[in-house]
Design a protein around this motif. Structure first.
Motif, PDB file in Angstrom:
ATOM      1  N   ARG A 121       0.681 -11.466 -49.921  1.00 26.21           N
ATOM      2  CA  ARG A 121      -0.442 -12.375 -49.666  1.00 26.21           C
ATOM      3  C   ARG A 121      -0.189 -13.237 -48.439  1.00 26.21           C
ATOM      4  N   THR A 122       1.057 -13.706 -48.312  1.00 25.12           N
ATOM      5  CA  THR A 122       1.394 -14.537 -47.157  1.00 25.12           C
ATOM      6  C   THR A 122       1.121 -13.780 -45.864  1.00 25.12           C
ATOM      7  N   ASP A 123       1.587 -12.533 -45.800  1.00 24.54           N
ATOM      8  CA  ASP A 123       1.371 -11.736 -44.590  1.00 24.54           C
ATOM      9  C   ASP A 123      -0.115 -11.556 -44.313  1.00 24.54           C
ATOM     10  N   GLU A 124      -0.852 -11.211 -45.362  1.00 26.33           N
ATOM     11  CA  GLU A 124      -2.279 -10.968 -45.169  1.00 26.33           C
ATOM     12  C   GLU A 124      -3.010 -12.227 -44.726  1.00 26.33           C
ATOM     13  N   LEU A 125      -2.632 -13.364 -45.343  1.00 26.73           N
ATOM     14  CA  LEU A 125      -3.313 -14.610 -44.986  1.00 26.73           C
ATOM     15  C   LEU A 125      -2.970 -15.041 -43.567  1.00 26.73           C
ATOM     16  N   LEU A 126      -1.695 -14.877 -43.186  1.00 27.30           N
ATOM     17  CA  LEU A 126      -1.310 -15.242 -41.824  1.00 27.30           C
ATOM     18  C   LEU A 126      -2.091 -14.406 -40.823  1.00 27.30           C
ATOM     19  N   ASP A 127      -2.247 -13.133 -41.137  1.00 27.50           N
ATOM     20  CA  ASP A 127      -3.014 -12.251 -40.280  1.00 27.50           C
ATOM     21  C   ASP A 127      -4.474 -12.710 -40.232  1.00 27.50           C
ATOM     22  N   MET A 128      -4.975 -13.097 -41.388  1.00 33.04           N
ATOM     23  CA  MET A 128      -6.376 -13.493 -41.476  1.00 33.04           C
ATOM     24  C   MET A 128      -6.675 -14.732 -40.636  1.00 33.04           C
ATOM     25  N   GLY A 171      -3.700 -24.628 -43.502  1.00 36.62           N
ATOM     26  CA  GLY A 171      -4.326 -25.292 -44.643  1.00 36.62           C
ATOM     27  C   GLY A 171      -5.336 -24.390 -45.322  1.00 36.62           C
ATOM     28  N   LEU A 172      -6.108 -23.701 -44.513  1.00 36.82           N
ATOM     29  CA  LEU A 172      -7.111 -22.791 -45.061  1.00 36.82           C
ATOM     30  C   LEU A 172      -6.426 -21.634 -45.781  1.00 36.82           C
ATOM     31  N   ALA A 173      -5.351 -21.124 -45.181  1.00 41.87           N
ATOM     32  CA  ALA A 173      -4.634 -20.007 -45.806  1.00 41.87           C
ATOM     33  C   ALA A 173      -4.052 -20.432 -47.150  1.00 41.87           C
ATOM     34  N   GLN A 174      -3.462 -21.654 -47.209  1.00 40.04           N
ATOM     35  CA  GLN A 174      -2.859 -22.063 -48.490  1.00 40.04           C
ATOM     36  C   GLN A 174      -3.922 -22.262 -49.570  1.00 40.04           C
ATOM     37  N   ALA A 175      -5.138 -22.584 -49.153  1.00 41.04           N
ATOM     38  CA  ALA A 175      -6.198 -22.769 -50.150  1.00 41.04           C
ATOM     39  C   ALA A 175      -6.574 -21.444 -50.807  1.00 41.04           C
ATOM     40  N   LEU A 176      -6.254 -20.324 -50.144  1.00 43.23           N
ATOM     41  CA  LEU A 176      -6.687 -19.033 -50.664  1.00 43.23           C
ATOM     42  C   LEU A 176      -5.562 -18.245 -51.324  1.00 43.23           C
ATOM     43  N   ILE A 177      -4.354 -18.822 -51.359  1.00 47.44           N
ATOM     44  CA  ILE A 177      -3.182 -18.063 -51.804  1.00 47.44           C
ATOM     45  C   ILE A 177      -3.321 -17.583 -53.242  1.00 47.44           C
ATOM     46  N   LYS A 201     -16.500 -19.854 -40.266  1.00 51.49           N
ATOM     47  CA  LYS A 201     -17.830 -19.680 -40.851  1.00 51.49           C
ATOM     48  C   LYS A 201     -18.027 -18.244 -41.313  1.00 51.49           C
ATOM     49  N   ASP A 202     -17.596 -17.290 -40.475  1.00 48.83           N
ATOM     50  CA  ASP A 202     -17.719 -15.891 -40.886  1.00 48.83           C
ATOM     51  C   ASP A 202     -16.890 -15.613 -42.129  1.00 48.83           C
ATOM     52  N   LEU A 203     -15.716 -16.231 -42.166  1.00 46.34           N
ATOM     53  CA  LEU A 203     -14.850 -16.047 -43.333  1.00 46.34           C
ATOM     54  C   LEU A 203     -15.526 -16.576 -44.590  1.00 46.34           C
ATOM     55  N   ILE A 204     -16.152 -17.745 -44.459  1.00 43.50           N
ATOM     56  CA  ILE A 204     -16.828 -18.333 -45.617  1.00 43.50           C
ATOM     57  C   ILE A 204     -17.914 -17.391 -46.118  1.00 43.50           C
ATOM     58  N   ILE A 205     -18.668 -16.836 -45.156  1.00 43.17           N
ATOM     59  CA  ILE A 205     -19.736 -15.915 -45.560  1.00 43.17           C
ATOM     60  C   ILE A 205     -19.143 -14.670 -46.218  1.00 43.17           C
ATOM     61  N   ALA A 206     -18.039 -14.157 -45.625  1.00 46.02           N
ATOM     62  CA  ALA A 206     -17.409 -12.963 -46.198  1.00 46.02           C
ATOM     63  C   ALA A 206     -16.893 -13.240 -47.606  1.00 46.02           C
ATOM     64  N   LEU A 207     -16.323 -14.447 -47.800  1.00 44.83           N
ATOM     65  CA  LEU A 207     -15.816 -14.792 -49.135  1.00 44.83           C
ATOM     66  C   LEU A 207     -16.960 -14.868 -50.132  1.00 44.83           C
ATOM     67  N   ALA A 208     -18.067 -15.434 -49.681  1.00 40.84           N
ATOM     68  CA  ALA A 208     -19.214 -15.539 -50.579  1.00 40.84           C
ATOM     69  C   ALA A 208     -19.728 -14.153 -50.937  1.00 40.84           C
ATOM     70  N   LYS A 209     -19.689 -13.238 -49.965  1.00 35.36           N
ATOM     71  CA  LYS A 209     -20.111 -11.859 -50.251  1.00 35.36           C
ATOM     72  C   LYS A 209     -19.243 -11.249 -51.329  1.00 35.36           C
ATOM     73  N   ARG A 210     -17.970 -11.686 -51.380  1.00 38.35           N
ATOM     74  CA  ARG A 210     -17.080 -11.172 -52.413  1.00 38.35           C
ATOM     75  C   ARG A 210     -17.286 -11.903 -53.741  1.00 38.35           C
ATOM     76  N   LYS A 250     -11.249 -10.896 -40.310  1.00 37.01           N
ATOM     77  CA  LYS A 250     -10.920  -9.968 -41.370  1.00 37.01           C
ATOM     78  C   LYS A 250     -10.516 -10.807 -42.551  1.00 37.01           C
ATOM     79  N   VAL A 251     -10.740 -10.286 -43.724  1.00 37.72           N
ATOM     80  CA  VAL A 251     -10.442 -11.033 -44.926  1.00 37.72           C
ATOM     81  C   VAL A 251      -9.215 -10.410 -45.550  1.00 37.72           C
ATOM     82  N   ALA A 252      -8.281 -11.276 -45.976  1.00 40.28           N
ATOM     83  CA  ALA A 252      -7.068 -10.755 -46.604  1.00 40.28           C
ATOM     84  C   ALA A 252      -7.456  -9.860 -47.761  1.00 40.28           C
ATOM     85  N   ALA A 253      -6.801  -8.696 -47.830  1.00 38.54           N
ATOM     86  CA  ALA A 253      -7.253  -7.676 -48.770  1.00 38.54           C
ATOM     87  C   ALA A 253      -7.105  -8.078 -50.224  1.00 38.54           C
TER      88      ALA A 253
END
Ligand SMILES: Nc1ncnc2c1ncn2[C@@H]1O[C@H](COP(=O)(O)OP(=O)(O)OP(=O)(O)O)[C@@H](O)[C@H]1O
Ligand SMILES: [Mg+2]
Lengths: 319, 328
Positions: free
Chosen positions: A126-133, A156-162, A186-195, A303-306
């Motif tokens: 998760r850490t790798d994916e979030l850092l990439d994200m 900060g945003l990455a730690q919120a999603l861990i 903003k795109d990430l927020i929309i992508a998260l909402a899509k999920r 991109k959203v962490a997988a």
């Protein structure tokens, strides 16, 4: 007439919430939230909008059980905000990035991961994916203390999603970010909402809220001044806009004459312009094409962490 | 399982944050150097063997330990509350009790590390101190310069190594220096067991006064009590107020015996205060060592139970206070 769809139960329910800050002697200092009621439903992107000091952060901290309401009730994911178990389903980005300065980016994310029931391998993944994200893979082993404000914000945003949360609470997610960063968030927020995630975000930047939120509530001085869906709030039902290619003066005169005849009054004419954000993004996109290789700051496509699951894969939490 | 991991993670973070404070390193190093240097520079011929070194070593352990404990414990939670890392942590599934107790445990482990170092230094210092030596080749008062140099070299070696590590790995200097200080002083203690007072090879012959071990352990217990008090007070007050109240409790506890002791039963108020304030005299046994006296281990056990009970009580207050604390 009954509606066929059952109304979903709200994820966040706030009922006549009031918060008065008091000093050491229990004298009232400030009334930060005043008789506030709102519901946030699953899958919504809910925007809390308001000028500085209007009570946005206070409301959010009450939702997290960090502050106690003076009166009123609050339910988050079906239980009280103080409930420790429900925090497993919540991700929170504080107003300022609260991070340990001597840890590297990677260590920080691992530290926060350890506070959840996530095993070592999964944490590393998760850490790798979030850092990439968040576009900080190249700075993963640098200490947070050396980070710029925006870079820290991204961590900060990455730690919120861990913890792959179901409810994501973001207090001014775009503060300190460059325009590209803002756009990405903003795109990430929309992508998260899509999920299927539910997102509560606070901001005083109107563009942020306008671009991403389904529902908006405008706070002023601790109480609600307007609320509803963005389209509802912004639509001007009594006029329309027509955009056409530039015409020669004669042709324009002809067209205007026709319009004048039909509506009986003078139409407004102007050149549509890009807003600065669109313009900036275009410029940067062009530069990016030529200089993609040697970037030194933060970079990322959206991109959203997988590991961030979509909602129907997500195990239901039992309250 | 998860709770244990959270607890250990947070306690470790607390300890690391504490030894990253330059003042912590500074105090620890000063304490060790003063302990080592006293028997070398203070001429004290006609007293009892080693008394000067014992008294000053234990006193430095107590004084520097108290400042480290009070300072670290008062700043630790307060800093997390001020900078907002506490709100980050509490927005994760971490209960307030876990966070509070992890704070106490983290500082306590720093105190234990410092105490181990201080006890080793005090024992070495007692060994350095002038003693009358009588062998078939010589007799007279001898200062153990070999051990003196060994002990005083330890802090400098630690600083040097920490500097090198900092240069190579770019990790924080202070925390490495603190850990290396502990390692180097213990290393000096181990090495000292391989030569005798005059410098001849004598493997595993530890010529130290083991009576200093119970004395040092009692001081460690006192330091843990003050850590608990400071951590608890820091849930409500800022750093300055916390340190001030700690010092007040220290002072009252020191004079309690003289002022309140003899009329402890005369009124409810005085007897109440007398019982609530920790009695520091219990932890100071240096005088008992004079004249070859021993500290019975059951006295140590009783005092430990007293300290543990007191600590537990204070921590309960802290938990109650932190439970309803607003975190911004
Ligand atoms: N710890 C506190 N003690 C006293 N008053 C406070 C405290 N925190 C917030 N307030 C007051 O509560 C009100 C609301 O503050 P809050 O931080 O919720 O505003 P906000 O909407 O998040 O503003 P901003 O856009 O600046 O972040 C302000 O008047 C503020 O002064
Ligand atoms: Mg705010």
């Amino acid at each position: 007439m009954k509606s066929l769809q059952p109304t979903p139960t709200p994820i966040v329910q706030i009922n006549t919430l009031t918060k008065i800050f008091r000093d050491f002697w229990h004298r009232p200092k400030a009334r930060a939230v005043n008789n506030l009621s709102l519901n946030i439903y699953p899958g919504e992107i809910f925007g809390l909008l308001g000028p500085n000091g209007s009570g946005k952060s206070t409301t959010i901290k009450i939702l997290l059980g960090l502050l106690h309401p003076s009166s009123g009730t609050v339910t988050v994911l079906g239980s009280k905000p103080q409930n420790v178990i429900t925090k497993n389903e919540i991700g929170y980005l504080p107003e300022e990035s609260h991070l340990y300065k001597h840890l590297t980016a990677r260590e920080s994310l691992d530290f926060y991961g350890k506070l959840f029931d996530i095993n070592k391998e999964e944490r590393r993944k998760r850490t790798d994916e979030l850092l990439d994200m968040v576009g900080l893979t190249h700075a993963a082993d640098r200490m947070i203390g050396e980070f710029s404000k925006g870079m820290a914000r991204r961590i900060g945003l990455a730690q919120a999603l861990i913890n792959d949360p179901k409810l994501i609470i973001l207090d001014e997610p775009t503060s300190g970010l460059d325009p590209i960063g803002c756009r990405q968030v903003k795109d990430l927020i929309i992508a998260l909402a899509k999920r299927g995630k539910t997102i509560l975000l606070s901001s005083h930047l109107l563009a942020d809220v306008e671009d991403v939120c389904d529902q908006v509530t405008i706070l002023f001085n601790g109480s609600i001044r307007a609320s509803g869906s963005v389209t509802q709030l912004l639509e001007k039902r009594d006029s329309i806009r027509l955009t056409i290619p530039t015409l020669s003066p004669e042709k324009l005169k002809e067209v205007l004459n026709v319009i004048r005849k039909k509506i009986g009054s003078e139409p407004e004419i102007d050149h549509p312009s890009l807003n600065l954000e669109q313009f900036f993004l275009q410029v940067v996109a062009k530069a990016n094409e030529t200089e993609a290789e040697n970037m030194s700051g933060a970079a990322s496509d959206t991109k959203v962490a997988a590991f961030l699951k979509t909602e129907n894969q997500q195990p239901k939490i039992n309250n | 399982m998860l709770k244990t991991r959270q607890f250990l993670t947070l306690a470790q973070m607390t300890a690391v944050e504490a030894i990253r404070q330059p003042i912590c390193l500074l105090l620890a190093i000063s304490g060790i150097i003063l302990t080592g240097i006293t028997p070398l520079v203070v001429i004290y011929k006609f007293g009892e063997d080693g008394k000067l070194a014992r008294d000053s070593g234990l006193a430095f352990h107590l004084i520097f330990g108290l400042i480290i404990a009070a300072y670290s414990a008062s700043t630790s939670l307060a800093k997390e509350l001020r900078t907002g890392t506490a709100s980050s942590i509490l927005s994760k599934p971490v209960s307030r009790n876990t966070l509070f107790l992890a704070k106490f445990t983290g500082i306590t482990s720093v105190i234990i590390l410092f105490s181990i170092t201080a006890i080793a230094a005090t024992m070495l210092s007692e060994r350095i101190d002038q003693k009358f030596i009588f062998t078939n080749t010589m007799s007279g008062y001898f200062t153990d310069w070999h051990t003196g140099i060994l002990l005083l070299a330890a802090p400098f070696v630690a600083l040097l190594l920490a500097g090198i590590i900092n240069y190579i790995t770019r990790r924080p200097f202070e925390s490495f220096a603190f850990m290396l200080l502990v390692t180097c002083v213990l290393g000096a203690f181990v090495i000292s067991g391989f030569f005798d007072r005059i410098g001849h090879l004598a493997p595993l012959d530890y010529q130290v006064d083991w009576r200093l071990l119970p004395a040092g352990l009692l001081i460690t217990a006192a330091l843990i009590v003050i850590t608990a008090i400071a951590t608890t007070i820091s849930t409500r007050f800022n750093t300055v107020l916390t340190i001030t109240s700690c010092m007040a409790i220290l002072m009252i506890g020191l004079v309690a015996d003289y002022v309140l002791g003899h009329n402890a039963n005369s009124s409810y108020l005085t007897s109440g205060i007398y019982k609530l304030i920790p009695n520091w005299q219990n932890f100071w046994v240096s005088d008992a060592l004079t004249g070859g006296g021993h500290i019975p281990w059951n006295y140590v056990a009783t005092t430990f139970i007293y300290a543990a009970t007191y600590t537990a009580g204070v921590l309960c207050l802290g938990i109650l206070s932190f439970k309803h604390k607003e975190v911004t």
